[in-house]
Design a protein around this motif. Structure first.
Motif, short mmCIF file in Angstrom:
data_model
loop_
_atom_site.label_atom_id
_atom_site.label_comp_id
_atom_site.label_asym_id
_atom_site.label_seq_id
_atom_site.Cartn_x
_atom_site.Cartn_y
_atom_site.Cartn_z
N GLU A 32 -12.32 21.10 28.52
CA GLU A 32 -13.21 20.91 27.39
C GLU A 32 -13.57 22.49 26.72
OE1 GLU A 32 -17.77 20.06 28.71
OE2 GLU A 32 -17.51 21.85 28.85
N ARG A 33 -13.04 23.81 27.67
CA ARG A 33 -12.72 24.85 26.49
C ARG A 33 -11.64 24.89 25.56
NH1 ARG A 33 -14.92 29.90 26.04
NH2 ARG A 33 -13.89 31.38 25.85
N ALA A 34 -10.48 24.37 25.75
CA ALA A 34 -9.24 24.20 25.57
C ALA A 34 -9.63 23.57 23.86
CB ALA A 34 -8.16 23.25 25.74
N CYS A 35 -10.95 22.12 24.26
CA CYS A 35 -10.64 21.28 23.07
C CYS A 35 -11.38 22.35 22.12
CB CYS A 35 -11.80 20.18 22.99
SG CYS A 35 -10.87 19.16 24.44
N ARG A 36 -12.02 23.01 22.41
CA ARG A 36 -13.24 24.46 21.33
C ARG A 36 -11.84 24.65 20.41
NH1 ARG A 36 -16.67 28.84 24.90
NH2 ARG A 36 -17.93 26.99 26.26
N PHE B 100 -3.98 22.71 29.32
CA PHE B 100 -2.74 23.82 29.22
C PHE B 100 -2.20 23.09 27.06
CE2 PHE B 100 1.60 24.98 28.52
CZ PHE B 100 2.00 25.75 28.47
N PHE B 101 -1.96 21.53 27.40
CA PHE B 101 -0.99 21.35 26.02
C PHE B 101 -2.08 21.03 24.93
CE2 PHE B 101 2.42 19.59 29.31
CZ PHE B 101 3.10 20.16 29.24
N THR B 102 -3.27 20.58 25.26
CA THR B 102 -4.58 20.90 24.31
C THR B 102 -4.20 22.47 23.67
OG1 THR B 102 -5.09 18.92 25.28
CG2 THR B 102 -6.38 20.87 23.96
N TRP B 103 -4.52 23.48 24.82
CA TRP B 103 -4.41 24.67 24.22
C TRP B 103 -3.09 25.53 23.54
CZ3 TRP B 103 -2.44 28.96 26.01
CH2 TRP B 103 -2.32 30.35 24.92
N ARG B 104 -1.86 24.94 23.78
CA ARG B 104 -1.14 24.79 23.21
C ARG B 104 -1.09 24.74 21.87
NH1 ARG B 104 4.31 24.61 25.75
NH2 ARG B 104 4.45 22.31 24.88
N THR B 105 -1.26 23.61 21.55
CA THR B 105 -1.19 22.82 20.55
C THR B 105 -2.71 23.08 19.58
OG1 THR B 105 -0.72 20.64 21.40
CG2 THR B 105 -1.71 20.75 18.86
N LEU B 106 -4.06 23.36 19.58
CA LEU B 106 -4.45 24.54 19.27
C LEU B 106 -4.22 26.15 18.64
CD1 LEU B 106 -7.42 21.82 20.18
CD2 LEU B 106 -6.69 21.52 18.24
N HIS B 107 -4.34 26.75 19.93
CA HIS B 107 -4.19 27.86 19.50
C HIS B 107 -3.15 28.63 19.91
CE1 HIS B 107 -8.78 27.85 19.89
NE2 HIS B 107 -8.27 26.81 21.46
N VAL B 108 -2.39 27.72 19.74
CA VAL B 108 -0.25 29.58 20.03
C VAL B 108 0.28 28.60 18.52
CG1 VAL B 108 1.95 29.52 20.59
CG2 VAL B 108 -0.49 29.56 22.27
N ARG C 281 -3.18 20.90 13.99
CA ARG C 281 -5.06 20.22 14.82
C ARG C 281 -4.10 18.57 15.93
NH1 ARG C 281 -9.12 21.69 11.56
NH2 ARG C 281 -9.78 19.33 12.14
N LEU C 282 -5.47 18.22 16.44
CA LEU C 282 -5.39 17.38 16.55
C LEU C 282 -5.91 15.84 15.70
CD1 LEU C 282 -6.69 17.53 20.31
CD2 LEU C 282 -4.58 17.59 19.72
N GLU C 283 -5.81 14.98 16.06
CA GLU C 283 -6.28 14.28 15.43
C GLU C 283 -7.91 13.94 16.27
OE1 GLU C 283 -5.50 11.60 12.95
OE2 GLU C 283 -3.22 12.71 12.85
N PRO C 284 -8.49 12.82 15.40
CA PRO C 284 -10.37 13.62 15.45
C PRO C 284 -9.81 12.88 16.11
CG PRO C 284 -10.19 13.16 13.07
CD PRO C 284 -9.00 13.28 13.64
N GLN C 285 -9.50 11.58 16.88
CA GLN C 285 -10.26 10.59 18.00
C GLN C 285 -9.33 11.14 19.22
OE1 GLN C 285 -9.19 6.58 17.21
NE2 GLN C 285 -9.21 5.84 19.57
#
Length: 161
Positions: free
Chosen positions: A149-153, A70-78, A82-86
């Motif tokens: 995995e889907r949220a990381c797209r 949820f937090f990854t999806w929210r960060t990237l899509h809402v 960007r996340l750090e590559p690592q």
């Protein structure tokens, strides 16, 4: 860019976890879980007991993965940050590993539950129900891992136009 005739993704891209891989690990777990009871009874004269700790621990892992997704999806899509590559790679590796291990664990507990069906012992029905709940928690791990995995797209330049 032209597509690779071999069907491989372009360099630098990963395919999502396949249903075939998840099925394979689930079947391996199912067979292993089903074989555990007779082997343990032959070697130790008693089969393992499934306590509430196992399904609860698996549910905790599923909850952590779900929150991370949820937090990854929210960060990237809402928030469109960007996340750090690592960080992105770590989350993707975590998602893939947990999906495969979750399928193995789910199959293992469900196989163990199946091995107790029709066996009339003092703790037989308890082992069946707790194993089924642990197997369902393993399936929850698979689902939340695939969501992570889907949220990381992320959108690529060629898909934005």
């Amino acid at each position: 860019m032209s597509a690779d005739p071999s069907g491989e993704p372009p360099a630098g891209r990963l395919r999502p976890t396949t249903a075939g891989a998840l099925t394979l690990w689930g079947v391996v777990g199912l067979v292993g879980g089903w074989a555990l009871r007779p082997l343990a009874e032959q070697v130790r004269d008693t089969a393992p007991i499934v306590t509430w700790a196992q399904p609860l621990a698996l549910l905790l892992v599923a909850a952590i993965l779900g929150a991370t997704a949820f937090f990854t999806w929210r960060t990237l899509h809402v928030h469109e940050e960007r996340l750090e590559p690592q960080q992105a790679v770590n989350r993707l590796v975590l998602a893939r590993a947990c999906a495969l291990v979750g399928a193995l664990v789910a199959g293992g507990y469900l196989g163990y539950a199946l091995s107790w069906v029709g066996v009339d012992t003092e703790l037989g029905s308890q082992r069946v129900w707790r194993s089924v709940i642990a197997g369902l928690a393993g399936i929850a791990i698979v689902v939340t891992s695939l969501l992570l995995e889907r949220a990381c797209r992320v959108k690529t330049e060629e898909h934005e136009s």
